[in-house]
Design a protein around this motif. Structure first.
Motif, PDB file in Angstrom:
ATOM      1  N   ALA A 228      31.212  -4.661  62.617  1.00 11.91           N
ATOM      2  CA  ALA A 228      30.036  -4.740  63.427  1.00 11.91           C
ATOM      3  C   ALA A 228      28.654  -4.862  62.431  1.00 11.91           C
ATOM      4  O   ALA A 228      28.893  -4.385  61.355  1.00 11.91           O
ATOM      5  N   VAL A 229      27.660  -5.713  63.007  1.00  9.67           N
ATOM      6  CA  VAL A 229      26.594  -5.804  62.259  1.00  9.67           C
ATOM      7  C   VAL A 229      25.432  -5.297  63.181  1.00  9.67           C
ATOM      8  O   VAL A 229      25.428  -5.554  64.648  1.00  9.67           O
ATOM      9  N   LEU A 230      24.768  -4.316  62.633  1.00  8.89           N
ATOM     10  CA  LEU A 230      23.697  -3.647  63.340  1.00  8.89           C
ATOM     11  C   LEU A 230      22.139  -4.057  63.308  1.00  8.89           C
ATOM     12  O   LEU A 230      21.883  -4.716  62.194  1.00  8.89           O
ATOM     13  N   ASP A 231      21.532  -4.073  64.257  1.00  6.91           N
ATOM     14  CA  ASP A 231      20.093  -4.053  64.060  1.00  6.91           C
ATOM     15  C   ASP A 231      19.531  -2.800  64.973  1.00  6.91           C
ATOM     16  O   ASP A 231      19.411  -2.992  65.938  1.00  6.91           O
ATOM     17  N   GLY A 232      19.202  -1.958  64.269  1.00  5.96           N
ATOM     18  CA  GLY A 232      19.052  -0.581  64.702  1.00  5.96           C
ATOM     19  C   GLY A 232      20.111  -0.053  65.233  1.00  5.96           C
ATOM     20  O   GLY A 232      21.161   0.161  64.625  1.00  5.96           O
ATOM     21  N   ASP A 233      20.249   0.346  66.597  1.00  7.44           N
ATOM     22  CA  ASP A 233      21.494   0.872  67.036  1.00  7.44           C
ATOM     23  C   ASP A 233      22.087  -0.202  68.049  1.00  7.44           C
ATOM     24  O   ASP A 233      22.976  -0.027  68.648  1.00  7.44           O
ATOM     25  N   ARG A 234      21.518  -1.509  67.824  1.00  5.89           N
ATOM     26  CA  ARG A 234      22.376  -2.576  68.754  1.00  5.89           C
ATOM     27  C   ARG A 234      23.252  -3.414  67.768  1.00  5.89           C
ATOM     28  O   ARG A 234      23.036  -3.516  66.463  1.00  5.89           O
ATOM     29  N   VAL A 235      24.395  -3.438  68.332  1.00  8.86           N
ATOM     30  CA  VAL A 235      25.271  -4.462  67.557  1.00  8.86           C
ATOM     31  C   VAL A 235      24.789  -5.999  68.049  1.00  8.86           C
ATOM     32  O   VAL A 235      24.727  -6.403  69.072  1.00  8.86           O
ATOM     33  N   VAL A 236      24.652  -6.699  66.934  1.00  6.33           N
ATOM     34  CA  VAL A 236      24.313  -8.244  67.021  1.00  6.33           C
ATOM     35  C   VAL A 236      25.578  -9.242  66.671  1.00  6.33           C
ATOM     36  O   VAL A 236      25.469 -10.301  66.748  1.00  6.33           O
TER      37      VAL A 236
END
Length: 406
Positions: A228-236
């Motif tokens: 997974a790639v995260l931006d904060g706690d969101r998976v992008v």
């Protein structure tokens, strides 16, 4: 630490050789490792501070869930608890990577520190504040179904569902049936042993309004995992076993699904090239459609109980938490043998003229004239003669593992 026993039954004073913590310290060991074994490290003042904070967080989580359910977790009536989150433990895989321990022993019952893997999974579900869990087994695994019915934690309602055909983890979840209706579902692979999962994880997920959530940990080589790639706690971004990973965050084998994601897994899952319902890929498809998927970093330890090498590594890591302990269960006979901590010997085992270190011996096993280092001896196994390191001894007496490789 080393102890040598003369030719006799284990002395009644053996209890003094095992540090036994207070009730508060026992909770720390059971919660942080989902293992329930004593460990001297928690006797420090810092350990008791940690115990208090974890205990408070866990108790608060359970209290909130019981309050929202209006006492449903205590009543045991599914109709009252129908909107409470549900735990699902996936056990129906064939366990081919654990052979030759399997198939004679079903994968969920493969021992780790003389506890079956399924026990660790149920402990984790309880620690997340869940009151009900369904264990999904294969069609011929009556032994696991009997175990969970008889040995489940007393504060956890546990039932079993059957996945009739091995059609992937998504199909295993769908096999739970009507118990999934309208519920957030926490899915855990039985060969995933986790320490340090935040007991507030599920509350945070529900408060976020996300469609799905994934537990992640940084690994050296993520190419063998979902990444997974995260931006904060969101998976992008979410990829399965990428050749060129965009991050080092691997999925550890715990998924949280809101009702919309559960329904998607049941009715319109992603079917991979092997014809299996792929749980991670289904979440990935929903992410690509714009659904909110969250990711959380595991601050503790992720142990893999799904391979022989992984099982031995997991045992070593857990034994390291009790590095000075020699634990010998009742009705065990140890004669003319040297035990070098850490060692655990199960009930009614027999060890004669042997030398053991960093080894766990299952209940009812027999060892005669052997030297073992970093070994797992299955319950009921018999081994006579030989020197081995980094091995598993199966119930049939077969020796396997990295220590047997040329």
């Amino acid at each position: 630490m080393r102890k040598r026993w003369p030719s006799s039954w284990m002395p009644p004073l053996r209890r003094s050789m095992i540090w036994r913590p207070s009730s508060s310290a026992r909770f720390t060991a059971a919660h942080s490792l989902s293992a329930g074994f004593s460990m001297s490290a928690v006797s420090s003042n810092a350990g008791f501070v940690i115990a208090a904070s974890i205990a408070a967080a866990w108790a608060a989580t359970v209290a909130r869930r019981r309050s929202r359910a209006g006492g449903a977790m205590l009543s045991g009536r599914r109709e009252e608890a129908s909107m409470e989150p549900l735990g699902v433990v996936l056990t129906a895989g064939l366990g081919t990577r654990l052979r030759p321990l399997t198939p004679a022993t079903p994968k969920p019952l493969v021992p780790l520190l003389n506890r079956p893997l399924i026990a660790y999974a149920l402990d984790l579900m309880r620690d997340l504040g869940l009151g009900e869990v369904v264990v999904v087994t294969g069609p011929d695994d009556d032994r696991t179904r009997e175990y969970v019915e008889a040995q489940a934690p007393p504060d956890l309602r546990v039932s079993a569902a059957v996945q009739r055909h091995p059609r992937g983890p998504g199909d295993a979840v769908a096999s739970v049936g009507d118990a999934l209706d309208g519920r957030t579902v926490v899915v855990l692979a039985v060969d995933t042993v986790l320490a340090g999962v935040d007991p507030r994880l599920l509350d945070g997920f529900e408060a976020s309004g996300a469609t799905a959530g994934l537990l992640l940990q940084s690994v050296e080589d993520p190419r063998a995992f979902g990444v997974a790639v995260l931006d904060g706690d969101r998976v992008v971004d979410l990829e399965e076993k990428p050749e060129l990973p965009r991050s080092d965050l691997a999925l550890v084998g715990l998924w949280v699904l809101a009702p919309a994601a559960v329904e998607r897994v049941r009715t319109d899952p992603y079917i991979n090239a092997r014809g299996e319902s792929d749980l991670t890929a289904t979440v990935g498809a929903m992410l690509a459609e714009g659904h909110d998927v969250r990711g959380w970093l595991l601050g503790g330890e992720w142990l893999d109980g799904g391979t022989i090498d992984g099982l031995l590594h997991a045992q070593s890591r857990l034994l390291a938490r009790a590095a000075d302990e020699i634990a010998v269960a009742p009705r065990t006979l140890v004669t003319d043998s040297a035990l070098h901590a850490p060692v655990r010997i199960g009930e009614a085992a027999r060890v004669e003229a042997s030398d053991l270190a960093e080894t766990v011996v299952g209940p009812g096993a027999t060892l005669e004239g052997v030297t073992l280092r970093r070994a797992l001896v299955a319950p009921g196994a018999t081994l006579r003669g030989g020197e081995y390191a980094d091995v598993v001894v199966t119930a049939a007496g077969e020796v396997c593992g990295p220590g047997t490789e040329a």
